[in-house]
Design a protein around this motif. Structure first.
Motif, mmCIF file in Angstrom:
data_model
loop_
_atom_site.group_PDB
_atom_site.id
_atom_site.type_symbol
_atom_site.label_atom_id
_atom_site.label_comp_id
_atom_site.label_asym_id
_atom_site.label_seq_id
_atom_site.Cartn_x
_atom_site.Cartn_y
_atom_site.Cartn_z
ATOM 1 N N ASN A 130 99.805 88.437 52.289
ATOM 2 C CA ASN A 130 99.290 89.804 52.324
ATOM 3 C C ASN A 130 98.489 90.120 51.059
ATOM 4 O O ASN A 130 98.489 91.241 50.567
ATOM 5 C CB ASN A 130 100.518 90.731 52.430
ATOM 6 C CG ASN A 130 100.205 92.013 53.192
ATOM 7 O OD1 ASN A 130 99.040 92.292 53.484
ATOM 8 N ND2 ASN A 130 101.238 92.762 53.478
ATOM 9 N N PRO A 167 110.427 91.998 58.670
ATOM 10 C CA PRO A 167 109.935 91.201 57.529
ATOM 11 C C PRO A 167 110.989 91.049 56.429
ATOM 12 O O PRO A 167 111.087 89.986 55.804
ATOM 13 C CB PRO A 167 108.729 92.005 57.034
ATOM 14 C CG PRO A 167 108.292 92.820 58.213
ATOM 15 C CD PRO A 167 109.566 93.160 58.937
ATOM 16 N N SER A 222 105.624 86.878 56.064
ATOM 17 C CA SER A 222 104.303 86.832 55.416
ATOM 18 C C SER A 222 103.764 88.231 55.152
ATOM 19 O O SER A 222 102.827 88.398 54.371
ATOM 20 C CB SER A 222 103.321 86.023 56.263
ATOM 21 O OG SER A 222 103.072 86.698 57.475
ATOM 22 N N GLY A 223 104.333 89.237 55.820
ATOM 23 C CA GLY A 223 103.957 90.609 55.465
ATOM 24 C C GLY A 223 104.324 90.933 54.027
ATOM 25 O O GLY A 223 103.700 91.769 53.379
ATOM 26 N N ILE A 224 105.326 90.259 53.532
ATOM 27 C CA ILE A 224 105.751 90.485 52.132
ATOM 28 C C ILE A 224 105.209 89.395 51.207
ATOM 29 O O ILE A 224 104.620 89.689 50.177
ATOM 30 C CB ILE A 224 107.308 90.507 52.048
ATOM 31 C CG1 ILE A 224 107.846 91.671 52.878
ATOM 32 C CG2 ILE A 224 107.769 90.590 50.608
ATOM 33 C CD1 ILE A 224 109.324 91.629 53.130
#
Lengths: 307, 307, 307, 307, 307, 307
Positions: free
Chosen positions: B251, B58, B246-248
């Motif tokens: 979310n 990520p 998109s994890g960062i």
């Protein structure tokens, strides 16, 4: 606008050993006057500054699409530099830098470009093989089409010479492959600018090629690319644009005499490319950090959330 | 690898008049320490040199995809510079430079960066507003993830300050739009690096934003972009890759307090973008040449052959 | 080690008006080849690298203590630059940058060194009057005492010429006072290096002075300093060290013929100095910030706690 | 104004052997982007250009007094470089360079930075470990307090990384001590800038520390300084000024978790410091001269006269 | 070895007025990438580094003798710059700088390159029209004959473009004459390198010329030189050497189609040349000194003794 | 104007072996601050910019004619660098580069300045021994006669120190001879500038010499030149001009005390000089090309036609 694909333009073999001085030599092809930052910088600014783009579409497209390829060349050389600094591929990242009090990197004070380790942690940078920075002095973007194209033709011939000499210093397969691939693609660009100039001036300047006067069949690392016809292809490096450069590259023009014969062809999009090697972290050198285990775990969780 | 699309990331209005000193001021956002060549150069080399890419996917994706966006920013500012040097859009290219013996460009010896005309023919170059070159001094790529991300966060805040000041000198709509667009997108990048750092360190560093402490609602040229939600979007700038950032960015994270509210979202691909304006040739300045008519005809024939 | 005192070496009058081009001219005395960064850089590195310090104590002390004075010169010119960029003293800091959408700094795109505003916010930087950076090229530190001292003597004579020319472009009292003060002190340093060389070589090189051949009585701004005897004094700029340079400066040596007569004398410590002017913040230029009121209040509370 | 004291900030052990490549590596901490010339240059110009000094006194004082400390850091690294180039302390200066016709310095053509000998005679210079010059590109002085402080925080974190890596290449006690001392003091500065930013923004940015994530207890050379509490002290480096920075450093704030516990405290003046080692002249290299005996005698007489 | 003759290669008219910004524009032809320092630097180092000089005598001689001509071009442009900075010829040198306290050079702080006055006293320097220094980045000397010659051909075409643009900014006869003369001689060099390349490669690259595509008959200042056949002559610029370049320049080759017809010819020695104008001293600017009368008298006595 | 003679100013012995690091050290005397590019650049621009040439004829002539000699020094050092990179003289040029696939130049990645091979093919370049470029920072041309002459005197003393140190690293006869010759001629120039300054100021500054304080009789390679009286001669380096410098150099002035006695004398024209060694091509390094046989034959035919 630009898009990015998470692959290299060519498949690089892993290095057999760590060789910071080979990496430093390869830097000449990255940040030197005749390196990839220069081909990128020249074509990028020329394409931005191109006058009468519509009226000169085939010429504009040529410069614009080669710009995109040069970005990938900068990436390829950079990966080569970092790989040579880091050594063979390695699956297992260390999770701790351990005891660093015993001068674990004593040998790094004797490598040619010590800042590559001390500051860059073994990464590449836009400098030449002597550590001098790339800069605007290497960019010619006059707005005059003939002067700019002639500059580009000379630049590609000079770049070919530099690639050949760097190649002659490389024993490691990674560095040799970088040179072999770039020699083929650089020849395509020299050929393309020659054809563009021929269209405008009527002078058969492509007969200068190859300069220097050595055929690519002398370079073992080039054969694979010649066999697949890379020397006859210009990629648009675009989802939909730049195809009209086929008026220059194509249009009945043929491969150069010393190369495998065949017609020149514009190919939509990008080549298949090769994988980006993992640069294993060296926690004792603080890459990606001294104790990266927690960072790995955080990243792993974020990754899962993102899927 | 990189692909190119023949559009700008934003639609720029045509200049109302030729203003070489405004173009020179805009160069600060191109080749200055806190300009787009610097954001590009930093993220590009950091992404090439990123360690443990797989394990830190990520974070790597974030830096890698923003690199692609920055290429478009360099393109956008460059177009702005060239447009301001060239003046209003003009359909009819001249076909001859005519009589040049009467010092037709006498005024060019008094513009702030005379080489922009004398050498660049009114194009952009990787230099700052004083004519000093961009170079490796502006690149931090240490291989340490926290140091690099912290550098990037500081870089985006500093870049925001520079954009604001350049904006304050611009009266022409072209230059103002360039600044307005970049202010919104630069804020996204500052926000994104803040969130990445928060994930690793637990520190809510995004609360620094906006730095400087002025909300974007004070800049009329930003409103269009805020209204369409640009401040909440990170584009992958890729056909298929980099989505896991998109994890960062995402979310559950939300827009910054001073901006229109809403959730952060990763968007596949690139924004629609705007057209590239024609830079009309000025034959008396030898762009694209002194007597370009024949070149136009050659190009026209080649274009037809290519279709 | 170095200590700092929160005063300037001389009392500067406030500027009568904002004059960025005068500030840019004054930069020649800061970051030019013959500017104060150069005198500082040369003497600082020479003093660090001085061989046989104990055996050559009077010579070492001379270079070492003048280094400390040069730090104050760099400070003085820097303050002059920033003051000229900011204009007359102003008690009331604004508390808000207000509406910035009307190109409030349009005139800044036409000043000679636009980056001084765009990047520096009106501050000084180690560059010359053309915006070119100070760098190591300006430092001579060979370790050979005669070569280094001869270099220094030449440097002070060249610096005097540059100060005179900058002075001749200044109409504002701030810039003129900076030049006047530095002319007196620079003459002291030229004289001191001449005397040091005379001790070693026996050549009466101080008879070169003044170079250029104009006496300080032609410069009204110098008179106050001459009257108080500044031209006969070398300060140790130290709580307790460097006094032994009186073997060179003193020891029966007298003021230069064109200056008010008297014996040369080493003075312990520093001159009384003058106040540092407040550089009023310009919130619309984001100095110290767009809306600094809260920051002022925080600082005020912290200040009270600290007393 | 600045004063000078004829001591180093720390006591350095003498080198065990001459090691020009170690000296060249140490140059990264002197003239590199994240070296002491950069911390000095940034804080010095920021303090000169600081707006609203009175209203922002605690913040101004912090930057102003750390500037004075950084001067001593530049001095310390410079002494380290020169000592490593010159080798073990040596009481007896040679009095004659003797016969130089036998290429007595043949080995100097192979050291990494040959100009350090050929031009500098073994002294330090404001260049990095690759010989590239320090310059204005490394100075950020925007006049915006938050941007400048954030830059400084990032700079100190980056500097810490560079110190750690240089340390890891050093086997000689002189170079190791320089790194050990600077690691402790650099951590203080990172901590101080974090606390200043926390006061303004409310963000607990000091929780980033240590960056890189290694505690100082891993570095044997740091322990002495930690034991004496150096990590909890900010010196005013001034006879009487700058005390009000205790509103930021102090005020109940405590040492960082990984370091020996205790309250932060502002200390008036400077630390006791250590002696400046004699750099023995090498007459065959023309330092301080080829036949320095007469110069020593002259100096000795002048010294006596001065007492 | 080189000899010097105390004349310029062409007769320059005196300036009609002082015009520092015109001088600054002319600097592009001195220290810019495509200026005379670059043509000099490239050919000079190529001639020093030329391999197999004996076997490649005609090619070596071409590069070697053009080097000598370029020295005269550097001299010619430098004289033009200094003349434009100094204004009309003036018989009477002042003998005293008078009262300088009234800011006699206030206008110099507003000229584009203020350092040209402040540091250079109105002289030329190896910098471009933006004040950026000439340097090694502009030198290509690869040792490969085809690459070097191709570079030179491109360099001369680019230089021609720059000369044309500078010409278009000049109203003063001095600057216009410099451009007119250099346009003719630069065309000769482009033609010569084209013929050399044609001999080696068989490609009629001289058909590119003129680039840009404007004939010299459009430039009034060129006519005198065309009429006397300057465009058909290569001078050996040597007492006895370099004649064998007539194998390339000569040998039945003819003038370019757009120029007055005739055969190319190598001419022994140098052209007649023109006088060096007196640069009148400005004592108030300390050139040659503040009170030069005594210096003039000393020189006069020395002159008499020397006859 | 300048003329060229196809000889070196001194006869150089052939190198005994290839020694790229010795070549790199010798670069300090070419492109370093105190190298021959600097003496050339300073005197060349000073002579162009000299005020009141007629009234100050002896002084102007001195600077103007030494400029011509310095051109030959740049040539001499350049030849020395290229010879050391190329090794012993070799009659037989290879006619083919053969198989280059076996990394024939692997050792070139470890030489100190790898770009000297990779880009320069073993030639010289205007850079110092660390690879940093020569540039305008090294040029002082103020228009003030005393400041310029004093600068020149200091420059020659500094240059002498650098020559001595480079000499001390050289074991090869080529490099040693270059240094020996330059030491003698540099001493002449230092002496000449001292005498010029003495005429103007009355100060016997020539008593500084020699600086550093070592007589030339300590350098075996200088003896031949001292014996023939080179130290007492200034050549006009001109067919007919510059003779009036005999008012300064001559006029009863004598050789320096440590050198063979005798009167100073101006000699018309140039010294006899020595032959330029053939730099044998290395086809495998693409100098003059990969397969130069055909090029040799073309050149041979052109040569015959030209006779």
């Amino acid at each position: 606008m630009f898009l990015r694909i998470d692959k290299l333009q060519a498949e690089l073999p892993a290095p057999k050993r760590r060789d910071p001085n080979a990496a430093a030599a390869l830097q000449e092809l990255l940040g030197g006057k005749y390196g990839e930052m220069s081909t990128l910088g020249n074509y990028m600014f020329q394409s931005f500054n191109f006058r009468s783009k519509d009226k000169l579409r085939p010429f504009y497209n040529l410069v614009a699409s080669i710009t995109a390829e040069e970005l990938g060349h900068v990436e390829l050389v950079s990966n080569g530099v970092a790989m040579l600094n880091n050594g063979p591929d390695n699956d297992g990242d260390s999770v701790d830098g351990g005891d660093i009090s015993g001068a674990p990197f004593e040998d790094m004070k004797d490598i040619r470009l010590a800042a590559a380790f001390l500051s860059g942690g073994g990464g590449s940078a836009p400098v030449n093989s002597n550590g001098a920075s790339w800069n605007n002095d290497f960019v010619t973007s006059t707005g005059n089409v003939v002067v700019d194209l002639l500059h580009n033709f000379h630049l590609e011939c000079g770049a070919r010479l530099h690639k050949l000499r760097v190649y002659e210093t490389m024993t490691d397969p990674t560095g040799r492959e970088v040179c072999g691939y770039l020699l083929v693609r650089g020849s395509v660009h020299a050929h393309a600018y020659a054809l563009a100039l021929k269209q405008i001036t009527g002078v058969a300047i492509e007969k200068f090629l190859p300069t220097p006067n050595i055929n690519l069949d002398k370079i073992p690392e080039c054969q694979k690319y010649l066999n697949e016809g890379s020397h006859r292809r210009l990629y648009t490096f675009s989802p939909n644009d730049y195809k009209e450069m086929s008026g220059i590259w194509g249009n009945g023009e043929m491969a150069l005499p010393g190369d495998p014969p065949g017609e020149l062809v514009v190919v939509d999009g990008a080549p298949e490319g090769g994988k980006i090697h993992q640069l294993t972290g060296v926690p004792s050198a603080f890459t990606p950090d001294y104790a990266p285990q927690e960072m790995f775990e955080i990243a792993s969780k974020l990754y899962k959330k993102s899927r």
